[in-house]
Design an enzyme around this catalytic site. Structure first.
Site, short mmCIF file in Angstrom:
data_model
loop_
_atom_site.label_atom_id
_atom_site.label_comp_id
_atom_site.label_asym_id
_atom_site.label_seq_id
_atom_site.Cartn_x
_atom_site.Cartn_y
_atom_site.Cartn_z
N ALA A 55 -3.42 -39.65 -45.64
CA ALA A 55 -3.78 -38.22 -45.56
C ALA A 55 -3.03 -37.51 -46.68
O ALA A 55 -1.85 -37.17 -46.56
CB ALA A 55 -3.38 -37.67 -44.19
N THR A 73 2.81 -31.77 -24.83
CA THR A 73 3.96 -30.96 -25.23
C THR A 73 3.89 -29.63 -24.51
O THR A 73 2.82 -29.07 -24.35
CB THR A 73 3.92 -30.76 -26.76
OG1 THR A 73 3.95 -32.05 -27.34
CG2 THR A 73 5.09 -29.97 -27.24
N ASP A 123 -2.45 -34.57 -26.44
CA ASP A 123 -1.28 -34.11 -27.18
C ASP A 123 -1.71 -33.38 -28.46
O ASP A 123 -1.14 -33.58 -29.53
CB ASP A 123 -0.36 -35.29 -27.49
CG ASP A 123 1.08 -34.86 -27.72
OD1 ASP A 123 1.41 -33.70 -27.42
OD2 ASP A 123 1.88 -35.69 -28.19
N LYS A 126 -1.78 -30.65 -31.04
CA LYS A 126 -0.88 -29.62 -31.57
C LYS A 126 -0.78 -29.83 -33.08
O LYS A 126 -1.12 -30.92 -33.57
CB LYS A 126 0.51 -29.73 -30.91
CG LYS A 126 1.11 -31.10 -31.07
CD LYS A 126 2.44 -31.23 -30.38
CE LYS A 126 2.91 -32.66 -30.47
NZ LYS A 126 4.21 -32.89 -29.93
N ASN A 165 0.53 -33.02 -34.76
CA ASN A 165 -0.22 -34.27 -34.66
C ASN A 165 -1.51 -34.25 -35.49
O ASN A 165 -2.44 -34.99 -35.22
CB ASN A 165 -0.55 -34.57 -33.19
CG ASN A 165 0.69 -34.97 -32.43
OD1 ASN A 165 1.67 -35.39 -33.04
ND2 ASN A 165 0.66 -34.84 -31.12
N ASP A 170 -1.76 -39.53 -34.00
CA ASP A 170 -0.91 -39.69 -32.82
C ASP A 170 -1.70 -39.84 -31.53
O ASP A 170 -1.93 -38.87 -30.79
CB ASP A 170 0.07 -38.53 -32.68
CG ASP A 170 1.21 -38.92 -31.73
OD1 ASP A 170 1.02 -39.87 -30.95
OD2 ASP A 170 2.27 -38.28 -31.79
#
Ligand code: AMP
Length: 405
Positions: free
Chosen positions: A208, A287, A251, A253, A256, A269
Site C-alpha cells: 500500500a 476498539t 474492527d 477504524k 486498520n 487487519d
C-alpha cells in the site's frame, strides 16, 4: 542501507526458539497490535473508571506515507497502478532498473492469480528486501521485490517465539491469514501468500504505497467532504464484498486502513474478523470508540451480526469529517454515550453527510441503513459519480467536443 545490509539485518532478527509447536511450522500467523481490542482491554481496562480517553493513539512518528518509495531498495524505482474500480482488473506495474514492466495481479474474485498461485512455494531467497515500511507489535514490514518478476510487495516478518503458541494472539494470527488469503477486492489488502523458516513467519502482502490512512487523517485533521465520501463509498463496497462472504470485520477504524498507490483505500487487519456462516456471534472485540452498542450491552442476548460494521462505518464517516470519533471521551463515558447514541454533529458537516451518519449510527442494528443504500445515498452519489452516470458524462463530453470540431 543497501539490500545486502537489509538482508543481513533480516537474517539477524531471528530469535532463538527451537521449541516451536510443529503446528506453527505449517501455519502462518500475524498480529495487529495497535488499537485492537486485545490491547484496548488490557491497556484501558474496559469497564473500569478512568479519566484517560480510551482511544489508543498511534505514534505519529511512523513513516510518512509520501515517503514510502523514497528510500526504497535502489532497484525498486517506481510503482504504478491503474484502475481500482470494484470488480475491475487492477494492474500494478513495477518498473525496476531494468525497466521491465510486469502485470501482476487481477483484483477480481478469481480463484487464481497468475503470479501468486495459492500452490506456489515461497522462500526468503526469492525476494530482494527494501526499506522497512513499519513496525507492528510482533514484527516488521519491509518493502520487497520478488526477484524473478520484479513484483513489488510488502513482506511482514513475524517471530514465532513471540506468538505464544496456544495464546489468543496465535488464534488471531491464524484467523487473519485464513480469512485474508481468500479475499480479493480492490479495497481489501491482499495477502498473496506466506512461508516460514524455523524462527520466522513471512507474509507476502500487497504493497500500500501511501501508507496509513490514520496518519493522513491526523495530518489534515479532517478530510474534505468529497474525499470522505469517496472513502466511505470504497468502504461500503469492500464491506459488501466481505459480508457476502459471511465475514464480519469487527474492527473498522482508520488505523486498520491503508492507502494504495492511487489513493484508494485498503482494509487491512483481519485479526478480529470472523467467518460466520450462521451470521451471529457472541464474542466481544473491536476498539472502544468504534464499538457498536450491541457489543457493549451487558444485558440482552449479547449476539450481534454483520450490522456491527455498519455502525463502525458511521463512526468512520464522522471521524473523517470531524477529525475525532463521535463518542470520544473517558472510557466509561464513551460506553455510556454509545449506548445512548449521544453525539453531536458539528454544523460545518453538510446536511447529506449528517443524514448518512445518522442513518448508520442507529441503536437498533436492524434499522441501520444497508450497504446498498449507503452506495445510493445522495451524499455518496454526489461525490462518487461512477458507473453508468460517469460513462454517460464522458460520452456526452466527447460527443460535444467532436461536434465542436
Ligand atoms: P502491522 O504490523 O500490520 O501493523 O504493520 C506495521 C506498519 O507497517 C503499518 O502501520 C504500516 O505503516 C506498515 N505497513 C504494513 N503493511 C503494509 C503494506 N502492505 N504496505 C505498506 N505499509 C505497510
Amino acid at each position: 542501507m543497501d539490500t545486502t545490509d537489509l538482508q543481513a539485518k533480516l537474517q539477524q532478527i531471528s530469535l532463538s526458539d527451537q521449541n516451536v509447536d510443529p503446528a506453527l511450522t505449517t501455519e502462518t500467523y500475524t498480529h495487529k497490535p495497535k488499537g485492537s481490542l486485545s490491547a484496548a482491554i488490557s491497556i484501558t481496562g474496559l469497564g473500569t473508571s478512568t479519566n484517560q480517553p480510551n482511544r489508543l493513539k498511534l505514534p505519529l512518528g511512523k513513516l510518512a506515507a509520501s515517503n514510502v518509495l523514497k528510500g526504497a531498495n535502489a532497484s525498486i524505482t517506481k510503482v504504478t497502478a491503474v484502475s481500482v474500480q470494484d470488480g475491475q482488473k487492477e494492474r500494478i506495474a513495477a518498473t525496476t532498473t531494468t525497466t521491465s514492466t510486469i502485470r501482476i495481479s487481477e483484483a477480481t474474485d478469481r480463484p487464481e492469480i497468475p503470479l501468486f498461485s495459492p500452490n506456489r512455494k515461497w522462500n526468503l531467497g526469492q525476494f530482494e528486501i527494501g526499506r522497512p515500511l513499519g513496525k507492528g507489535k510482533f514484527g516488521r514490514v519491509y518493502l520487497a521485490k520478488e526477484k524473478a518478476t520484479g513484483f513489488v510487495c510488502a513482506l511482514k516478518v513475524l517471530h514465532k517465539s513471540e506468538l505464544q503458541i496456544g495464546s489468543g494472539v496465535e488464534k488471531q494470527v491464524r484467523r487473519e491469514i485464513e480469512i485474508q488469503s481468500n479475499l480479493a477486492h480492490p479495497n481489501v489488502l491482499r495477502l498473496f501468500g506466506h512461508f516460514h523458516d524455523t524462527k520466522r513467519i513471512f507474509l507476502v502482502i500487497e504493497f500500500a504505497a501511501h501508507g496509513e490512512l490514520y496518519k493522513a487523517l491526523r495530518k489534515v485533521h479532517r478530510f474534505p467532504e468529497y474525499r470522505a465520501a469517496q472513502y466511505i463509498a470504497q468502504m461500503a463496497s469492500a464491506l459488501k464484498y466481505l459480508h457476502k462472504k459471511h465475514i464480519i470485520h469487527r474492527d473498522i477504524k482508520p488505523e486498520n486502513i491503508l492507502v494504495g498507490v492511487h489513493g484508494e483505500i485498503k482494509i487491512s487487519d483481519f485479526g478480529w474478523s470472523v467467518h460466520t456462516p450462521g451470521n451471529r456471534r457472541k464474542t466481544f472485540c473491536g476498539t472502544l470508540d468504534y464499538l457498536p452498542p450491541e457489543m457493549l450491552k451487558g444485558g440482552g442476548d449479547g449476539y450481534y451480526n454483520e450490522k456491527v460494521d455498519l455502525w463502525s462505518l458511521g463512526v468512520l464517516a464522522y471521524e473523517f469529517l470531524v477529525g475525532e470519533a463521535p463518542f470520544e471521551d473517558t472510557q466509561v463515558m464513551t460506553q455510556k454515550r454509545i449506548t445512548r447514541c449521544d453525539m453531536t454533529i458539528p454544523p460545518y458537516v453538510s446536511r447529506e453527510a449528517k443524514d448518512l451518519i445518522q442513518r448508520l449510527l442507529v441503536l437498533d442494528p436492524e434499522k441501520r441503513i444497508s450497504l446498498e443504500e449507503v452506495q445510493k445515498h445522495p451524499w455518496i452519489v454526489k461525490y462518487c459519480e461512477t458507473g453508468e452516470r460517469a460513462a454517460n458524462r464522458a460520452a456526452n463530453k466527447s460527443k460535444s467536443s467532436s461536434e465542436d470540431e
